[in-house]
Design an enzyme around this catalytic site. Structure first.
Site, PDB file in Angstrom:
ATOM      1  N   GLY A   1       0.864  -1.180   0.000  1.00  0.00           N
ATOM      2  CA  GLY A   1       0.000   0.000   0.000  1.00  0.00           C
ATOM      3  C   GLY A   1       0.901   1.229   0.000  1.00  0.00           C
ATOM      4  CB  ALA A   2       0.960   4.203  -2.228  1.00  0.00           C
TER       5      ALA A   2
ATOM      6  CD  GLN B   1      -3.055  -6.877  -3.278  1.00  0.00           C
ATOM      7  OE1 GLN B   1      -3.699  -7.627  -4.007  1.00  0.00           O
ATOM      8  NE2 GLN B   1      -1.882  -6.403  -3.635  1.00  0.00           N
TER       9      GLN B   1
ATOM     10  CG  ASP C   1       0.091   2.119  -5.846  1.00  0.00           C
ATOM     11  OD1 ASP C   1      -1.052   1.654  -6.044  1.00  0.00           O
ATOM     12  OD2 ASP C   1       0.857   1.721  -4.956  1.00  0.00           O
TER      13      ASP C   1
HETATM   14  O1  MRU Z   1       0.706  -4.026  -4.552  1.00  0.00           O
HETATM   15  P1  MRU Z   1       0.074  -3.261  -3.427  1.00  0.00           P
HETATM   16  O2  MRU Z   1      -0.776  -4.092  -2.526  1.00  0.00           O
HETATM   17  O3  MRU Z   1       1.090  -2.426  -2.679  1.00  0.00           O
HETATM   18  O4  MRU Z   1      -0.891  -2.234  -4.180  1.00  0.00           O
HETATM   19  C1  MRU Z   1      -1.670  -1.379  -3.396  1.00  0.00           C
HETATM   20  C2  MRU Z   1      -2.583  -0.520  -4.191  1.00  0.00           C
HETATM   21  O5  MRU Z   1      -2.610  -0.561  -5.409  1.00  0.00           O
HETATM   22  C3  MRU Z   1      -3.395   0.466  -3.413  1.00  0.00           C
HETATM   23  O6  MRU Z   1      -4.625   0.695  -4.050  1.00  0.00           O
HETATM   24  C4  MRU Z   1      -2.641   1.796  -3.312  1.00  0.00           C
HETATM   25  O7  MRU Z   1      -1.321   1.586  -2.893  1.00  0.00           O
HETATM   26  C5  MRU Z   1      -3.302   2.734  -2.371  1.00  0.00           C
HETATM   27  S1  MRU Z   1      -3.218   2.175  -0.702  1.00  0.00           S
HETATM   28  C6  MRU Z   1      -3.932   3.373   0.249  1.00  0.00           C
END
Ligand code: MRU
Length: 343
Positions: free
Chosen positions: A49-50, A192, A233
């Site tokens: 998550g970003a 997720q 992201d």
């Molecule tokens: O690969 P991930 O699980 O890190 O991807 C996460 C996402 O794409 C989320 O939608 C994004 O990071 C926003 S989290 C608040």
């Protein structure tokens, strides 16, 4: 200072991360004591998550400075910065956090540098929680009463400092009694949605129905969804948005069905240095994430796989971007840059 959030526990001198690979079956906390361990946790998706990645990188760099004691300097931290920056390419929050710490630490050395970086990492953690609550209010106000919304991936307390971005809007709308329920797409290949989002929402008592990703079109055609809300992201100057693979499909479907498509993210996810989404580096992950589900092989073991972790939704398909500063309706370059200038 101790800061406890759903997936990130800061103990003042070391970090603990909730291992998101093991959820929801197991609750395991992994200690992180230096930049290498922080980078590995990001690369291996212990933390994801970003915003959560950005917070972890900030603590990782600050911990490394503390380990260098009197030798700490930005020059001596160059390898740690490069290792953290190489952990995952797409979420800009990682690079934003590393740049912020380097600016904060400019011209400092030794214990003063380490202390300053630790305080700034804590500030990034706390500010992210506050940003999510603020954007939750702005986003909830966009929803019609008794809305049922569709969300993708996990954007909740697990993916951020706390509360969440898209899930922050959902949590706030639920607290305001303005939400009927949530459909969560399972989010293949890493799941997720099924492993994290449906777990978070169920724990909060928010009505959630889990669906296979391919169900979204049918739900929209049946009139069962009033808004799609996703995280981001990286959002470029013109509003193009990189987010979990499958987000673009949802935006196209939402446009076809006349359903609002809302992107929620803190300002730290905006990347005005990139004019549009064609410049975003999209991470490609191991093919076994697609050949297998939770370690069980579900395809010929040598079949070629294409596994981009993210896609880019053109800004013109986005109804609104919601940040802690407010709402950018129908984003374009002028509006995104004005939002960043505080106008
Ligand atoms: O690969 P991930 O699980 O890190 O991807 C996460 C996402 O794409 C989320 O939608 C994004 O990071 C926003 S989290 C608040």
């Amino acid at each position: 200072m101790v800061i406890n959030s759903a997936a990130i526990r800061w103990h003042g001198d070391f970090l603990e991360l909730l291992d998101q690979r093991a959820l929801p079956a197991e609750t395991l906390w992994l200690p992180v004591r230096n930049s290498q361990e922080a980078a590995q946790a990001i690369r291996d998706m212990v933390v994801r998550g970003a915003p959560a990645i950005g917070i972890t990188a900030a603590y990782g760099l600050a911990l490394e400075a503390a380990l260098q004691e009197s030798n700490a300097s930005l020059d001596n931290l160059a390898d740690a910065i490069a290792t953290l920056a190489a952990s995952r390419p797409t979420a800009v929050n990682l690079f934003w956090a590393l740049e912020r710490l380097q600016t904060t630490g400019q011209s400092l050395q030794g214990a003063e540098l380490a202390d300053t970086l630790l305080r700034d990492a804590e500030a990034i953690h706390r500010e992210d929680i506050a940003a999510n609550h603020a954007l939750g209010e702005f986003g909830a106000a966009l929803l019609p009463d008794s809305a049922t919304v569709y969300t993708h991936c996990n954007t909740g307390a697990l993916a951020t400092g706390g509360h969440g971005t898209a899930l922050g809007i959902i949590r706030t709308a639920w607290q305001q009694k303005r939400l009927q329920g949530v459909y969560a797409g399972e989010t293949r290949p890493w799941l997720q949605g099924s492993r994290l989002t449906s777990w978070e929402l169920s724990n909060d008592g928010i009505p959630v129905t889990l669906v296979a990703d391919s169900t979204a079109g049918q739900l929209m055609a049946q009139g069962k969804i009033q808004a799609v809300i996703v995280g981001a992201d990286r959002i470029t100057a013109n509003g193009d948005t990189a987010n979990k693979i499958g987000t673009y499909n949802l935006a196209v479907l939402a446009r076809h069905h006349g359903i609002p498509f809302i992107v929620a993210a803190p300002v730290s996810t905006l990347d005005p240095a990139l004019p549009d989404g064609s410049h975003i580096v999209i991470e490609e992950r191991d093919g076994n994430e697609v050949r297998q589900i939770q370690g069980k092989t579900v395809a010929p073991s040598d079949v070629p796989v294409y596994n981009p972790a993210f896609d880019v939704t053109p800004g013109e398909l986005i109804t609104a971007i919601v940040t802690e500063r407010g709402v950018i309706q129908a984003p374009n370059t002028d509006k995104v840059l004005a939002h960043l200038r505080g106008q």
